[in-house]
Scaffold this motif. Structure first.
Motif, PDB file in Angstrom:
ATOM      1  N   ASP A   4     -12.148   7.499   3.070  1.00  0.00           N
ATOM      2  CA  ASP A   4     -11.302   8.053   2.606  1.00  0.00           C
ATOM      3  C   ASP A   4      -9.934   6.149   2.309  1.00  0.00           C
ATOM      4  O   ASP A   4      -8.846   6.550   0.970  1.00  0.00           O
ATOM      5  CB  ASP A   4     -10.440   8.388   4.164  1.00  0.00           C
ATOM      6  CG  ASP A   4      -8.539   9.126   3.620  1.00  0.00           C
ATOM      7  OD1 ASP A   4      -8.714   9.620   2.976  1.00  0.00           O
ATOM      8  OD2 ASP A   4      -8.013   8.831   4.425  1.00  0.00           O
ATOM      9  N   ILE A   5      -9.460   5.348   3.018  1.00  0.00           N
ATOM     10  CA  ILE A   5      -8.997   4.425   2.722  1.00  0.00           C
ATOM     11  C   ILE A   5      -9.282   3.575   1.263  1.00  0.00           C
ATOM     12  O   ILE A   5      -8.309   2.669   0.397  1.00  0.00           O
ATOM     13  CB  ILE A   5      -9.662   3.315   3.961  1.00  0.00           C
ATOM     14  CG1 ILE A   5      -9.003   3.399   5.163  1.00  0.00           C
ATOM     15  CG2 ILE A   5      -9.223   1.834   3.880  1.00  0.00           C
ATOM     16  CD1 ILE A   5      -9.968   2.531   6.891  1.00  0.00           C
ATOM     17  N   GLU A   6     -10.833   3.750   1.079  1.00  0.00           N
ATOM     18  CA  GLU A   6     -11.234   2.984  -0.330  1.00  0.00           C
ATOM     19  C   GLU A   6     -10.892   4.218  -1.351  1.00  0.00           C
ATOM     20  O   GLU A   6      -9.789   3.462  -2.427  1.00  0.00           O
ATOM     21  CB  GLU A   6     -12.395   3.440  -0.239  1.00  0.00           C
ATOM     22  CG  GLU A   6     -13.395   3.333  -2.076  1.00  0.00           C
ATOM     23  CD  GLU A   6     -14.672   2.895  -2.598  1.00  0.00           C
ATOM     24  OE1 GLU A   6     -14.842   3.048  -3.073  1.00  0.00           O
ATOM     25  OE2 GLU A   6     -14.860   3.651  -1.462  1.00  0.00           O
ATOM     26  N   LYS A   7     -10.097   5.224  -1.491  1.00  0.00           N
ATOM     27  CA  LYS A   7      -9.890   6.287  -2.538  1.00  0.00           C
ATOM     28  C   LYS A   7      -8.284   6.060  -2.433  1.00  0.00           C
ATOM     29  O   LYS A   7      -7.454   5.925  -2.892  1.00  0.00           O
ATOM     30  CB  LYS A   7      -9.763   8.027  -1.432  1.00  0.00           C
ATOM     31  CG  LYS A   7     -11.135   8.273  -1.990  1.00  0.00           C
ATOM     32  CD  LYS A   7     -11.127  10.062  -1.032  1.00  0.00           C
ATOM     33  CE  LYS A   7     -12.744  10.192  -1.211  1.00  0.00           C
ATOM     34  NZ  LYS A   7     -12.970  11.608  -0.574  1.00  0.00           N
ATOM     35  N   ARG A   8      -7.643   5.990  -1.039  1.00  0.00           N
ATOM     36  CA  ARG A   8      -6.120   5.685  -0.915  1.00  0.00           C
ATOM     37  C   ARG A   8      -5.774   3.757  -2.015  1.00  0.00           C
ATOM     38  O   ARG A   8      -5.229   3.990  -2.583  1.00  0.00           O
ATOM     39  CB  ARG A   8      -6.026   5.086   0.224  1.00  0.00           C
ATOM     40  CG  ARG A   8      -5.719   6.446   1.629  1.00  0.00           C
ATOM     41  CD  ARG A   8      -5.414   6.387   2.374  1.00  0.00           C
ATOM     42  NE  ARG A   8      -5.259   7.327   3.032  1.00  0.00           N
ATOM     43  CZ  ARG A   8      -4.872   7.740   4.553  1.00  0.00           C
ATOM     44  NH1 ARG A   8      -4.008   6.948   4.827  1.00  0.00           N
ATOM     45  NH2 ARG A   8      -4.833   8.786   5.079  1.00  0.00           N
ATOM     46  N   LEU A   9      -6.838   3.036  -1.763  1.00  0.00           N
ATOM     47  CA  LEU A   9      -6.506   1.720  -2.041  1.00  0.00           C
ATOM     48  C   LEU A   9      -7.254   1.720  -3.598  1.00  0.00           C
ATOM     49  O   LEU A   9      -5.924   1.158  -4.396  1.00  0.00           O
ATOM     50  CB  LEU A   9      -7.755   0.852  -1.760  1.00  0.00           C
ATOM     51  CG  LEU A   9      -7.666   0.204  -0.022  1.00  0.00           C
ATOM     52  CD1 LEU A   9      -8.351  -1.278   0.366  1.00  0.00           C
ATOM     53  CD2 LEU A   9      -6.211  -0.540  -0.125  1.00  0.00           C
ATOM     54  N   ILE A  10      -7.692   2.573  -4.198  1.00  0.00           N
ATOM     55  CA  ILE A  10      -8.029   2.908  -5.613  1.00  0.00           C
ATOM     56  C   ILE A  10      -6.678   3.642  -6.147  1.00  0.00           C
ATOM     57  O   ILE A  10      -5.987   3.057  -7.254  1.00  0.00           O
ATOM     58  CB  ILE A  10      -8.986   3.723  -6.001  1.00  0.00           C
ATOM     59  CG1 ILE A  10     -10.466   2.814  -5.632  1.00  0.00           C
ATOM     60  CG2 ILE A  10      -9.416   4.167  -7.154  1.00  0.00           C
ATOM     61  CD1 ILE A  10     -12.252   4.035  -5.584  1.00  0.00           C
ATOM     62  N   GLY A  11      -5.794   4.447  -5.353  1.00  0.00           N
ATOM     63  CA  GLY A  11      -5.040   5.167  -6.232  1.00  0.00           C
ATOM     64  C   GLY A  11      -3.726   4.415  -5.912  1.00  0.00           C
ATOM     65  O   GLY A  11      -2.911   4.272  -6.966  1.00  0.00           O
ATOM     66  N   CYS A  12      -3.530   3.501  -4.920  1.00  0.00           N
ATOM     67  CA  CYS A  12      -2.646   2.452  -5.279  1.00  0.00           C
ATOM     68  C   CYS A  12      -3.180   1.339  -6.094  1.00  0.00           C
ATOM     69  O   CYS A  12      -2.420   0.996  -7.067  1.00  0.00           O
ATOM     70  CB  CYS A  12      -2.666   1.524  -4.019  1.00  0.00           C
ATOM     71  SG  CYS A  12      -1.957   2.367  -2.404  1.00  0.00           S
ATOM     72  N   ILE A  13      -3.565   0.748  -6.707  1.00  0.00           N
ATOM     73  CA  ILE A  13      -4.188   0.312  -8.307  1.00  0.00           C
ATOM     74  C   ILE A  13      -4.132   1.042  -8.951  1.00  0.00           C
ATOM     75  O   ILE A  13      -3.593   0.294 -10.090  1.00  0.00           O
ATOM     76  CB  ILE A  13      -5.199   0.176  -7.352  1.00  0.00           C
ATOM     77  CG1 ILE A  13      -5.849  -1.438  -6.153  1.00  0.00           C
ATOM     78  CG2 ILE A  13      -6.754  -1.352  -9.204  1.00  0.00           C
ATOM     79  CD1 ILE A  13      -7.204  -1.822  -6.516  1.00  0.00           C
ATOM     80  N   ASP A  14      -4.275   1.584  -9.389  1.00  0.00           N
ATOM     81  CA  ASP A  14      -4.340   3.154 -10.367  1.00  0.00           C
ATOM     82  C   ASP A  14      -2.350   2.935 -10.973  1.00  0.00           C
ATOM     83  O   ASP A  14      -2.400   3.013 -11.868  1.00  0.00           O
ATOM     84  CB  ASP A  14      -4.800   4.507  -9.691  1.00  0.00           C
ATOM     85  CG  ASP A  14      -6.256   3.682 -10.255  1.00  0.00           C
ATOM     86  OD1 ASP A  14      -7.421   3.135 -10.999  1.00  0.00           O
ATOM     87  OD2 ASP A  14      -7.235   4.596 -10.217  1.00  0.00           O
ATOM     88  N   THR A  15      -1.364   3.221  -9.824  1.00  0.00           N
ATOM     89  CA  THR A  15      -0.720   3.626  -9.728  1.00  0.00           C
ATOM     90  C   THR A  15       0.307   2.029 -10.055  1.00  0.00           C
ATOM     91  O   THR A  15       1.106   2.202 -10.779  1.00  0.00           O
ATOM     92  CB  THR A  15       0.233   3.783  -8.843  1.00  0.00           C
ATOM     93  OG1 THR A  15       0.335   3.034  -7.247  1.00  0.00           O
ATOM     94  CG2 THR A  15      -0.116   5.080  -8.155  1.00  0.00           C
ATOM     95  N   VAL A  16      -0.804   1.374  -9.902  1.00  0.00           N
ATOM     96  CA  VAL A  16       0.583  -0.468 -10.930  1.00  0.00           C
ATOM     97  C   VAL A  16       0.215  -0.370 -11.788  1.00  0.00           C
ATOM     98  O   VAL A  16       1.314  -0.806 -12.116  1.00  0.00           O
ATOM     99  CB  VAL A  16      -0.233  -1.245  -9.481  1.00  0.00           C
ATOM    100  CG1 VAL A  16       0.319  -2.663 -10.130  1.00  0.00           C
ATOM    101  CG2 VAL A  16      -0.829  -1.349  -8.317  1.00  0.00           C
ATOM    102  N   HIS A  17      -1.131  -0.033 -12.851  1.00  0.00           N
ATOM    103  CA  HIS A  17      -1.354  -0.271 -14.040  1.00  0.00           C
ATOM    104  C   HIS A  17      -0.260   1.079 -14.694  1.00  0.00           C
ATOM    105  O   HIS A  17      -0.142   1.702 -15.039  1.00  0.00           O
ATOM    106  CB  HIS A  17      -3.013   0.306 -14.033  1.00  0.00           C
ATOM    107  CG  HIS A  17      -3.885  -0.912 -14.085  1.00  0.00           C
ATOM    108  ND1 HIS A  17      -4.862  -0.776 -12.825  1.00  0.00           N
ATOM    109  CD2 HIS A  17      -3.806  -1.801 -13.756  1.00  0.00           C
ATOM    110  CE1 HIS A  17      -5.763  -1.386 -12.788  1.00  0.00           C
ATOM    111  NE2 HIS A  17      -4.933  -2.696 -13.130  1.00  0.00           N
TER     112      HIS A  17
END
Length: 48
Positions: free
Chosen positions: A35-48
């Motif tokens: 779950d934490i991995e999914k959240r981190l990926i989501g955060c990184i994706d929103t920055v791009h």
């Protein structure tokens, strides 16, 4: 001794003070990490 928990195999067998021990990470903890991995990926994706 605990480094085995980070290897792909999820069951660790080791000797500690002359005793053989068997361990594994708790599945609930592994699921929480996903779950934490999914959240981190989501955060990184929103920055791009």
């Amino acid at each position: 001794m605990l480094v085995g928990y980070f290897l792909p195999c999820k069951i660790v067998v080791y000797e500690d003070n002359g005793k053989t021990k068997i361990g594994m990470p708790k599945p609930t903890v592994l699921m929480a990490m996903l779950d934490i991995e999914k959240r981190l990926i989501g955060c990184i994706d929103t920055v791009h």
